[in-house]
Design a protein around this motif. Structure first.
Motif, PDB file in Angstrom:
ATOM      1  N   LEU A   6      10.860  16.501 -13.086  1.00 17.57           N
ATOM      2  CA  LEU A   6      10.123  15.340 -12.599  1.00 17.57           C
ATOM      3  C   LEU A   6      10.669  14.046 -13.195  1.00 17.57           C
ATOM      4  O   LEU A   6      10.842  13.043 -12.487  1.00 17.57           O
ATOM      5  N   VAL A   7      10.936  14.061 -14.488  1.00 17.09           N
ATOM      6  CA  VAL A   7      11.479  12.871 -15.144  1.00 17.09           C
ATOM      7  C   VAL A   7      12.857  12.543 -14.574  1.00 17.09           C
ATOM      8  O   VAL A   7      13.170  11.373 -14.283  1.00 17.09           O
ATOM      9  N   THR A   8      13.696  13.562 -14.404  1.00 15.58           N
ATOM     10  CA  THR A   8      15.040  13.346 -13.862  1.00 15.58           C
ATOM     11  C   THR A   8      14.987  12.745 -12.466  1.00 15.58           C
ATOM     12  O   THR A   8      15.706  11.780 -12.154  1.00 15.58           O
ATOM     13  N   VAL A   9      14.127  13.281 -11.607  1.00 18.19           N
ATOM     14  CA  VAL A   9      14.015  12.759 -10.237  1.00 18.19           C
ATOM     15  C   VAL A   9      13.471  11.334 -10.248  1.00 18.19           C
ATOM     16  O   VAL A   9      13.905  10.484  -9.464  1.00 18.19           O
ATOM     17  N   SER A  10      12.530  11.051 -11.145  1.00 22.34           N
ATOM     18  CA  SER A  10      11.969   9.693 -11.207  1.00 22.34           C
ATOM     19  C   SER A  10      13.005   8.670 -11.662  1.00 22.34           C
ATOM     20  O   SER A  10      12.889   7.477 -11.363  1.00 22.34           O
ATOM     21  N   GLN A  11      14.025   9.123 -12.396  1.00 19.17           N
ATOM     22  CA  GLN A  11      15.064   8.221 -12.898  1.00 19.17           C
ATOM     23  C   GLN A  11      16.237   8.085 -11.925  1.00 19.17           C
ATOM     24  O   GLN A  11      17.152   7.297 -12.176  1.00 19.17           O
ATOM     25  N   MET A  12      16.220   8.827 -10.836  1.00 20.02           N
ATOM     26  CA  MET A  12      17.264   8.706  -9.820  1.00 20.02           C
ATOM     27  C   MET A  12      17.131   7.382  -9.087  1.00 20.02           C
ATOM     28  O   MET A  12      16.057   6.770  -9.049  1.00 20.02           O
ATOM     29  N   ASP A  13      18.208   6.945  -8.476  1.00 21.82           N
ATOM     30  CA  ASP A  13      18.187   5.731  -7.661  1.00 21.82           C
ATOM     31  C   ASP A  13      17.823   6.121  -6.229  1.00 21.82           C
ATOM     32  O   ASP A  13      18.611   6.747  -5.527  1.00 21.82           O
ATOM     33  N   HIS A  14      16.618   5.757  -5.808  1.00 21.98           N
ATOM     34  CA  HIS A  14      16.132   6.086  -4.466  1.00 21.98           C
ATOM     35  C   HIS A  14      16.220   4.893  -3.514  1.00 21.98           C
ATOM     36  O   HIS A  14      15.552   4.878  -2.474  1.00 21.98           O
ATOM     37  N   THR A  15      17.055   3.914  -3.851  1.00 23.86           N
ATOM     38  CA  THR A  15      17.136   2.696  -3.050  1.00 23.86           C
ATOM     39  C   THR A  15      17.459   2.978  -1.593  1.00 23.86           C
ATOM     40  O   THR A  15      16.898   2.356  -0.677  1.00 23.86           O
ATOM     41  N   ASP A  16      18.356   3.922  -1.340  1.00 26.46           N
ATOM     42  CA  ASP A  16      18.788   4.221   0.024  1.00 26.46           C
ATOM     43  C   ASP A  16      17.932   5.283   0.703  1.00 26.46           C
ATOM     44  O   ASP A  16      18.266   5.735   1.796  1.00 26.46           O
ATOM     45  N   ALA A  17      16.831   5.692   0.075  1.00 28.30           N
ATOM     46  CA  ALA A  17      16.014   6.784   0.601  1.00 28.30           C
ATOM     47  C   ALA A  17      14.757   6.268   1.296  1.00 28.30           C
ATOM     48  O   ALA A  17      14.202   5.229   0.917  1.00 28.30           O
ATOM     49  N   ASP A  18      14.325   7.013   2.299  1.00 22.71           N
ATOM     50  CA  ASP A  18      13.075   6.695   2.988  1.00 22.71           C
ATOM     51  C   ASP A  18      11.862   7.022   2.129  1.00 22.71           C
ATOM     52  O   ASP A  18      10.901   6.257   2.074  1.00 22.71           O
ATOM     53  N   CYS A  19      11.872   8.204   1.494  1.00 20.83           N
ATOM     54  CA  CYS A  19      10.679   8.670   0.812  1.00 20.83           C
ATOM     55  C   CYS A  19      11.021   9.808  -0.139  1.00 20.83           C
ATOM     56  O   CYS A  19      12.184  10.176  -0.301  1.00 20.83           O
TER      57      CYS A  19
END
Length: 248
Positions: free
Chosen positions: A61-74
């Motif tokens: 969960l921590v790893t996914v929260s630290q990912m860059d989701h700028t180009d993602a819808d959701c």
């Protein structure tokens, strides 16, 4: 839904446990595979984790929260496990259910701010048993348009759907999987091109509530019982999985 990528979907599938109070969850692999397939069809990058410990779940969960989701819808997080009031089980111990979305508010994960964060929990939430009652009802819908400029609470745009309401059992068939996940997969596959997410989830609510009745011939106490899913929505927009259906 007009970003370059649909986004990440994480599935935590728990079948085997080191805890004596947690039995093996036969049938959960069918839920995992069915949900993985439909999320791939919706263009998500799907990550599957099986039988993780609580610390390993937290690390993911921590790893996914630290990912860059700028180009993602959701974002989608799905958990299939045993559970009880306010908690869900990993392989070695339980942890608070709210941990699942703790790291994805707008302050901690700004690249997902203003974007849908969807959580699906297939787990018991207590030991209550739903009885059945015959009734008639007429569904209603409502909607609105927001302003062009606005501020949002940090917990906005999160949706959590539980397989059952607080305090009650959630049912799973050892041969075919959980009724909630199977219905979710079916309704997403049928309606994702034409309906918004809350409408689809309402279809899931109705299918599970009306079509499912438990059958346990070896234990009459657990036969003839119903299941009612629960949706907690903090979404601020209608969510469609088709680019040309985005509503602002």
């Amino acid at each position: 839904m007009n970003h370059p990528k649909r986004g990440t979907a994480v599935i935590f599938n728990h079948v085997n446990f080191s805890l004596p109070e947690c039995s093996k969850r036969d049938g959960s692999d069918k839920d995992r595979d069915a949900l993985t397939d439909v999320l791939h069809e919706l263009d998500f990058d799907v990550i599957v984790h099986n039988d993780l410990t609580a610390n390993e779940v937290l690390d993911v969960l921590v790893t996914v929260s630290q990912m860059d989701h700028t180009d993602a819808d959701c974002l989608v997080i799905a958990v299939m496990s045993h559970g009880d009031d306010g908690k869900v089980y990993a392989r070695d111990r339980d942890y608070p259910t709210k941990t699942l979305w703790k790291y994805f508010n707008a302050c901690i994960c700004p690249s997902l701010a203003g974007k849908p964060k969807l959580f699906f929990v297939q787990a018991c939430r207590g030991r209550g048993l739903h009885s059945s009652q015959t009734l008639r009802y007429k569904p209603e819908t409502d909607g609105y348009s927001d302003d062009a400029y606005y501020s949002i609470p940090i917990m906005a745009d999160i949706l959590v759907m539980y397989s059952t309401v607080d305090g009650f059992y959630s049912w799973r068939d050892p041969s075919s999987g959980g009724y909630f996940i199977q219905s979710l997969v079916k309704q997403l596959r049928l309606h994702h091109e034409t309906k918004d997410l809350l409408t689809i989830l309402t279809f899931v609510n109705r299918e599970v509530a009306v079509d499912f009745t438990s059958y346990e011939p070896k234990n009459p106490k657990f036969s003839g019982r119903k299941q009612m899913c629960s949706i907690v929505s903090m979404l601020t927009r209608l969510l469609y999985f088709t680019n040309n259906k985005t509503i602002t």
